[in-house]
Design a protein around this motif. Structure first.
Motif, PDB file in Angstrom:
ATOM      1  N   ASP A 165       0.197  -1.941  -4.994  1.00  0.00           N
ATOM      2  CA  ASP A 165      -1.068  -2.641  -5.271  1.00  0.00           C
ATOM      3  C   ASP A 165      -2.268  -1.757  -4.922  1.00  0.00           C
ATOM      4  N   GLU A 166      -2.116  -0.961  -3.863  1.00  0.00           N
ATOM      5  CA  GLU A 166      -3.158  -0.025  -3.445  1.00  0.00           C
ATOM      6  C   GLU A 166      -2.475   1.284  -3.069  1.00  0.00           C
ATOM      7  N   ALA A 167      -3.240   2.373  -3.118  1.00  0.00           N
ATOM      8  CA  ALA A 167      -2.683   3.670  -2.741  1.00  0.00           C
ATOM      9  C   ALA A 167      -3.765   4.530  -2.104  1.00  0.00           C
ATOM     10  N   VAL A 168      -3.351   5.358  -1.144  1.00  0.00           N
ATOM     11  CA  VAL A 168      -4.305   6.213  -0.455  1.00  0.00           C
ATOM     12  C   VAL A 168      -3.691   7.593  -0.235  1.00  0.00           C
ATOM     13  N   CYS A 169      -4.481   8.630  -0.460  1.00  0.00           N
ATOM     14  CA  CYS A 169      -4.021  10.004  -0.264  1.00  0.00           C
ATOM     15  C   CYS A 169      -4.135  10.362   1.218  1.00  0.00           C
ATOM     16  N   VAL A 170      -3.022  10.851   1.787  1.00  0.00           N
ATOM     17  CA  VAL A 170      -3.029  11.161   3.219  1.00  0.00           C
ATOM     18  C   VAL A 170      -3.076  12.654   3.520  1.00  0.00           C
ATOM     19  N   GLY A 171      -3.076  13.484   2.486  1.00  0.00           N
ATOM     20  CA  GLY A 171      -3.186  14.903   2.776  1.00  0.00           C
ATOM     21  C   GLY A 171      -2.553  15.800   1.734  1.00  0.00           C
ATOM     22  N   GLU A 172      -2.422  17.059   2.093  1.00  0.00           N
ATOM     23  CA  GLU A 172      -1.883  18.075   1.189  1.00  0.00           C
ATOM     24  C   GLU A 172      -0.370  17.946   1.053  1.00  0.00           C
TER      25      GLU A 172
ATOM     26  N   VAL B 156       0.862  -1.182   0.000  1.00  0.00           N
ATOM     27  CA  VAL B 156       0.000   0.000   0.000  1.00  0.00           C
ATOM     28  C   VAL B 156       0.900   1.235   0.000  1.00  0.00           C
ATOM     29  N   ALA B 157       0.664   2.135  -0.945  1.00  0.00           N
ATOM     30  CA  ALA B 157       1.401   3.402  -0.988  1.00  0.00           C
ATOM     31  C   ALA B 157       0.559   4.485  -0.346  1.00  0.00           C
ATOM     32  N   ILE B 158       1.243   5.448   0.284  1.00  0.00           N
ATOM     33  CA  ILE B 158       0.556   6.662   0.710  1.00  0.00           C
ATOM     34  C   ILE B 158       1.106   7.801  -0.144  1.00  0.00           C
ATOM     35  N   TYR B 159       0.300   8.831  -0.336  1.00  0.00           N
ATOM     36  CA  TYR B 159       0.784   9.944  -1.149  1.00  0.00           C
ATOM     37  C   TYR B 159       0.086  11.239  -0.745  1.00  0.00           C
ATOM     38  N   SER B 160       0.775  12.341  -1.022  1.00  0.00           N
ATOM     39  CA  SER B 160       0.191  13.662  -0.824  1.00  0.00           C
ATOM     40  C   SER B 160      -0.438  14.083  -2.153  1.00  0.00           C
ATOM     41  N   THR B 161      -1.182  15.155  -2.145  1.00  0.00           N
ATOM     42  CA  THR B 161      -1.871  15.598  -3.368  1.00  0.00           C
ATOM     43  C   THR B 161      -0.891  15.873  -4.508  1.00  0.00           C
ATOM     44  N   VAL B 162       0.292  16.398  -4.180  1.00  0.00           N
ATOM     45  CA  VAL B 162       1.267  16.714  -5.232  1.00  0.00           C
ATOM     46  C   VAL B 162       1.926  15.451  -5.800  1.00  0.00           C
ATOM     47  N   ASP B 163       1.852  14.348  -5.050  1.00  0.00           N
ATOM     48  CA  ASP B 163       2.455  13.074  -5.476  1.00  0.00           C
ATOM     49  C   ASP B 163       1.444  12.107  -6.101  1.00  0.00           C
ATOM     50  N   ARG B 164       0.283  12.610  -6.427  1.00  0.00           N
ATOM     51  CA  ARG B 164      -0.808  11.743  -6.900  1.00  0.00           C
ATOM     52  C   ARG B 164      -0.388  10.828  -8.053  1.00  0.00           C
ATOM     53  N   ASP B 165       0.431  11.346  -8.972  1.00  0.00           N
ATOM     54  CA  ASP B 165       0.839  10.558 -10.145  1.00  0.00           C
ATOM     55  C   ASP B 165       2.291  10.070 -10.059  1.00  0.00           C
ATOM     56  N   ALA B 166       2.841  10.063  -8.865  1.00  0.00           N
ATOM     57  CA  ALA B 166       4.239   9.670  -8.676  1.00  0.00           C
ATOM     58  C   ALA B 166       4.429   8.173  -8.935  1.00  0.00           C
ATOM     59  N   PRO B 167       5.637   7.771  -9.358  1.00  0.00           N
ATOM     60  CA  PRO B 167       5.909   6.360  -9.660  1.00  0.00           C
ATOM     61  C   PRO B 167       5.621   5.390  -8.506  1.00  0.00           C
ATOM     62  N   HIS B 168       5.872   5.805  -7.253  1.00  0.00           N
ATOM     63  CA  HIS B 168       5.641   4.865  -6.147  1.00  0.00           C
ATOM     64  C   HIS B 168       4.156   4.563  -5.968  1.00  0.00           C
ATOM     65  N   VAL B 169       3.317   5.528  -6.359  1.00  0.00           N
ATOM     66  CA  VAL B 169       1.864   5.323  -6.266  1.00  0.00           C
ATOM     67  C   VAL B 169       1.413   4.297  -7.305  1.00  0.00           C
TER      68      VAL B 169
END
Length: 480
Positions: free
Chosen positions: A45-52, A28-41
């Protein structure tokens, strides 16, 4: 362990996920809004936005990350490095929520997170220490007395410090009061803790660190050393393994000392014990980093191990399958941290758009990468794009391969440390192994690098012109 959340971003998130994938574990990846399309996302297998975008509104929100982990039925959390990786409260909260923290217990993080507490913990374990005082101090008169006893120059250090913050070299007594106030002020600003202590300044040190790994069954091993003396602003840029100056006897002594440091705090998992090595090859305990290091790939290459895999297995409660006598050094590895920084402008961050981004490939070349062409470099995080690692049978081969790999690494849109890495690899002091942590101060200036880059550009232009003329002659040959 069926699912791991990686509480990080960029290259280290992908690095952890690759091993988890190899072991059949979902990620599971976590990401900020600016990282929405980042390679780790995309890789997870799954990804969730954790904030700004700001890290204090996303990647540093421990409780929120844990809540998402529970919601997604995650078994374990891997913190990577930076962010929450050495946050004892986060590790404790993960444990309290019945999620496995892939790292040491919160107690060990707490002890080793304070340089003063770490010194106290290892006192009884016969670990060499730099002469100085191992308690917090704010009294300038007392500081002067201690400084006169151990002799100038001295080093004022923040107890909670890291990355060179809250650190001041004092050459003479008249400078002590002002430098001490600056160190305290900087420590409060950076860490919320103004505790500082004093120790003798080791004038020409090398920065040598030992990789350790410990399981929950009392087994502790070391995986030899890494040389990390090429630094800018007290932060590493070029690392290698093994060191060019350690003898087998010194390597063994430092390895055994590192194991004792780990035992001093009941350590579990991967950790790094850092030492200063003086010009007479005396070594002194500096600190312990209670996480996976940025430069762990060089250790993996010379030992044939996967440190992330060992971390996961230890976290699952497994015994270490490797004994100390099983380990040996094979070959040599170098790592260059490829930062989006301008080496011609005091290594200041160089944010922008990656118009061109092509990484080198080939035998002996490894790139732990977190970016791709067309991406913007966010201003909110550490500006490291990737880690360029080369491996050869000898140190000379690894250095030459690094120069070749740097030439094949094409980045346009931002300035990077690639040119600085090449400067290091071609410098006589580095090639000979006769360097210390003052390498940049002694040998590097933007003017020197600019001059070398201009010479290289002229050679490249002349080579291209020669080839063009040769091609033109071929084209003019009559057809028979």
């Amino acid at each position: 362990m069926k699912k791991i959340l990686v509480a990080n971003r960029g290259e280290i998130a992908i690095r952890v996920m690759k091993t988890a994938q190899k072991m059949g574990i979902k990620t599971v990846a976590i990401y900020s809004t600016v990282d929405r399309d980042a390679p780790h996302v995309k890789f997870a297998d799954e990804a969730v936005c954790v904030g700004e975008a700001p890290s204090n509104e996303s990647y540093l929100l421990g409780s929120k990350i844990i809540a998402f982990a529970k919601e997604l039925n995650v078994d374990a959390i891997h913190p990577g490095y930076g962010f929450l990786s050495e946050n004892a409260d986060f590790a404790e909260e993960v444990e309290k929520n019945n999620i496995t923290f892939i790292g040491p217990k919160s107690k060990a993080i707490k002890v080793m997170g304070s340089k003063l507490a770490a010194k106290e913990a290892v006192k009884a374990y016969d670990i060499p220490m730099v002469p100085g005082i191992d308690e917090a101090i704010t009294d300038v008169d007392k500081a002067k007395k201690i400084a006169l006893e151990i002799g100038f120059p001295i080093l004022i250090k923040a107890s909670a410090g890291g990355g060179g913050k809250g650190m001041r070299v004092v050459e003479k007594e008249s400078e002590l009061e002002s430098q001490m106030q600056r160190a305290i002020s900087e420590a409060i600003s950076a860490f919320g803790d103004g505790s500082v202590f004093i120790e003798k300044y080791v004038a020409s040190p090398r920065h040598i660190e030992i990789q350790v790994m410990a399981d929950t069954h009392g087994n502790v091993i070391h995986l030899f050393e890494r040389e990390c003396s090429v630094q800018r602003r007290h932060q590493k840029v070029v690392e290698e393994a093994p060191s060019a100056v350690l003898t087998p006897a010194l390597r063994s002594a430092m390895g055994e000392a590192a194991v004792r440091v780990a035992q001093a705090c009941d350590y579990v998992g991967a950790g790094t014990v850092e030492f200063l090595l003086d010009e007479n090859h005396n070594f002194y305990f500096l600190e312990m980093n209670t996480r996976l290091q940025v430069e762990h790939p060089v250790t993996e290459l010379i030992t044939g191990t996967d440190l992330v895999e060992l971390q996961i297995k230890v976290a699952r409660g497994e015994k270490l399958s490797i004994k100390q006598e099983d380990l040996k050094i094979t070959g040599h590895a170098l790592e260059l941290r490829v930062y989006a920084e301008d080496p011609l402008n005091d290594f200041l961050p160089s944010v922008g758009h990656l118009d061109t981004y092509t990484i080198p490939t080939g035998n002996g070349i490894r790139v732990d990468n977190g970016f791709e062409e067309g991406m913007d470099i966010p201003i909110y995080y550490d500006p490291m794009l990737s880690k360029l690692i080369t491996y050869g049978d000898s140190r000379e081969e690894a250095i030459q391969l690094m120069i070749k790999a740097i030439d094949q690494y094409h980045i346009e849109g931002v300035q990077t440390t690639l040119s600085f890495g090449k400067f290091v690899c071609k410098h006589e002091a580095f090639v000979s192994g006769a360097f210390d942590t003052h390498f940049v101060k002694k040998y590097y200036t933007p003017e020197v690098l600019r001059s070398e880059m201009e010479i290289e550009a002229r050679i490249a232009a002349l080579t291209a012109l020669k080839q063009y003329k040769k091609d033109q002659q071929v084209l003019r040959l009559p057809i028979r």
